[in-house]
Design a protein around this motif. Structure first.
Motif, mmCIF file in Angstrom:
data_model
loop_
_atom_site.group_PDB
_atom_site.id
_atom_site.type_symbol
_atom_site.label_atom_id
_atom_site.label_comp_id
_atom_site.label_asym_id
_atom_site.label_seq_id
_atom_site.Cartn_x
_atom_site.Cartn_y
_atom_site.Cartn_z
ATOM 1 N N ILE A 169 -8.391 11.121 0.615
ATOM 2 C CA ILE A 169 -7.229 11.425 -0.230
ATOM 3 C C ILE A 169 -7.512 11.025 -1.673
ATOM 4 O O ILE A 169 -7.200 11.770 -2.608
ATOM 5 C CB ILE A 169 -5.963 10.724 0.305
ATOM 6 N N TYR A 223 1.348 10.380 -0.595
ATOM 7 C CA TYR A 223 0.241 10.946 0.180
ATOM 8 C C TYR A 223 -0.168 9.986 1.291
ATOM 9 O O TYR A 223 -1.151 9.266 1.184
ATOM 10 C CB TYR A 223 -0.932 11.269 -0.751
ATOM 11 N N ASN A 248 -9.868 8.086 5.788
ATOM 12 C CA ASN A 248 -8.894 9.101 5.385
ATOM 13 C C ASN A 248 -8.299 8.776 4.014
ATOM 14 O O ASN A 248 -8.053 9.682 3.209
ATOM 15 C CB ASN A 248 -7.793 9.240 6.436
ATOM 16 N N THR A 279 -1.422 8.913 5.132
ATOM 17 C CA THR A 279 -2.388 9.390 6.112
ATOM 18 C C THR A 279 -2.376 8.446 7.302
ATOM 19 O O THR A 279 -1.651 7.452 7.305
ATOM 20 C CB THR A 279 -3.798 9.519 5.504
ATOM 21 N N TYR A 315 -1.105 4.450 2.779
ATOM 22 C CA TYR A 315 -1.154 5.279 1.576
ATOM 23 C C TYR A 315 -1.730 4.448 0.440
ATOM 24 O O TYR A 315 -1.721 3.215 0.478
ATOM 25 C CB TYR A 315 0.228 5.818 1.210
#
Length: 80
Positions: A59, A42, A55, A44, A35
């Motif tokens: 984000i 958030y 990723n 991933t 994150y």
């Protein structure tokens, strides 16, 4: 692309000189998880470390571009 979106979001901790943001990551079995340090809500994952980094960039773009509503921020309060 990311730098343009960052300028619209002054609360984010962003290093323009290095064009980078800090993130936390770890490996769990054969998956990589992580994150953005500023946005721990958030998380991933990726099958590879490179996929995890992509990723995280996605984000970051969503957060700074306004695609995610009600984003929580981390701040530092000076007491003295």
């Amino acid at each position: 692309m990311i730098q343009e979106k960052v300028e619209k979001c002054p609360l984010i901790e962003y290093s323009k000189s290095t064009n980078s943001v800090r993130y936390v990551y770890w490996q769990d079995g054969d998956m990589w998880l992580g994150y953005l340090e500023e946005y721990p809500d958030y998380q991933t994952q990726g099958k590879t470390f490179e996929e995890l980094q992509e990723n995280l960039k996605d984000i970051y773009a969503d957060i700074t571009g306004g695609a995610i509503p009600n984003v929580k921020h981390v701040g530092e309060l000076q007491l003295a």
